[in-house]
Design a protein around this motif. Sequence first.
Motif, PDB file in Angstrom:
ATOM      1  N   ASN A 222       0.906  -1.161   0.040  1.00 19.42           N
ATOM      2  CA  ASN A 222       0.137   0.140  -0.076  1.00 19.42           C
ATOM      3  C   ASN A 222       0.956   1.315   0.020  1.00 19.42           C
ATOM      4  N   ASN A 223       2.146   1.196  -0.046  1.00 19.01           N
ATOM      5  CA  ASN A 223       3.077   2.204  -0.206  1.00 19.01           C
ATOM      6  C   ASN A 223       3.391   2.410  -1.791  1.00 19.01           C
ATOM      7  N   ASP A 237       5.584   6.957   1.183  1.00 16.27           N
ATOM      8  CA  ASP A 237       5.982   6.852   2.416  1.00 16.27           C
ATOM      9  C   ASP A 237       7.469   6.654   2.557  1.00 16.27           C
TER      10      ASP A 237
HETATM   11 MG    MG Z   1       2.178   3.699   4.352  1.00 15.19          MG
END
Ligand code: MG
Length: 364
Positions: A222-223, A237
């Motif tokens: 999810n980054n 991130d």
């Molecule tokens: Mg993150």
Amino acid sequence: MDYNLKEIYERFTADGTFLSGVTCGSGHIHDTFKIETAEKEKDDFILQRLNNKIFKNIPELQNNIERVTVHLRNKLNKIPGSDSKRECLNLVMSRDGKSWITDKDGSYWRMFLFIPNHHSYDLVDSPEKAYQGGKAIGRFQAMLSDMPGAPLFETIPKFHDIESRLNVLNTKIAANPVGRVKNVSKEIDQILSRAEEMKTILKLGRDGKIPLRITHNDTKFNNILLDQNDKALCVIDLDTVMPGYVHYDFGDAIRTATNTATEDETDLSKVKMNINLFKAYSEGYLSEAGNTLNNVEKEYLAFAPKLITYIMAVRFLTDFIDGDNYYKIHHELHNLQRAKAQLKLVMSMEEQYGEMRKIIEELA
Ligand code: MG
Ligand code: ADP
Ligand code: GN1
């Protein structure tokens, strides 16, 4: 906690009238808000309250992100058809010319342009998405391979150093600060019995067989943002971008991209590594980064997911034994549940290790 997001937003040099601020994402570390502006044609923003208990030197951390994003943007701007507003993070400066501010309580905040029309996945359901994620990380590493200047600041020292992580675990077991050790002897055994093997990457580094490079170190799927058509878009991130081994990024992406269940799944029978997703991610990754890697780096790629998944089990279990001081948790046994699920995933990787090695051998 309620924050005056409008007041904080207005301390940055953003163009647009504050309309609303809502919590965003499922990260375990910072508090992230999406700021919408009143004007339809103007950008929205991501405003983050940074965790300075975990990241102890925010100005140095922000300096890393400034250097990395400037380098990426300069590269992207030279590639016809690229859009550096979407393909890399863009910090918004504060009114006093810094990439962060502190509020009256001493909290640190920073702001990025919001990247619209992206997809972010906690779980991956198709080889094509895994392939695109691999491309995103491979390209990220390749683009940073010639970043000039001094090495990046180590925002969390010894972040993926398994010897150090195991030392901390052993110290917490001995101290047993909240009396939880008696309930986790099985998990402790599962960890300690694998400890020697897990030092492999550190040893290769010490022997000079694999180089330290600029790595992301938190390549949870999810980054990696995909675009509206699920093509590789942007790696976000960037707090832990610092010197590391490529195995850390490859391993963490595989840990999250190939798991058939969530990171904290309670039904352990659902937790497995999907080998087709492993193959697809590896193809995408090597198509972008393959040329920059040496033979030893390639040879140990298949080992990397076991290491990083194991490190996560060590870290979640350590935090559980310590009384939950590091990760955000949503219930009392959350860190233990995460540790168990990660150990199960390590075992699934162990079962498929032969196949993983074969796939890498064929691709590399
Ligand atoms: Mg993150
Ligand atoms: P954490 O360290 O807490 O995981 P992240 O920087 O990953 O914080 O941000 C949390 C979430 O916010 C991400 O998973 C993503 O959904 C969203 N996000 C972060 N930065 C952006 C951005 N520039 N544009 C769009 N969404 C973003
Ligand atoms: C944290 O920030 P986030 O949620 O992307 C952690 C990672 C772990 C991850 C496990 C700075 O990442 O190391 O892999 O949780 N980040 C930090 O989900 O510790």
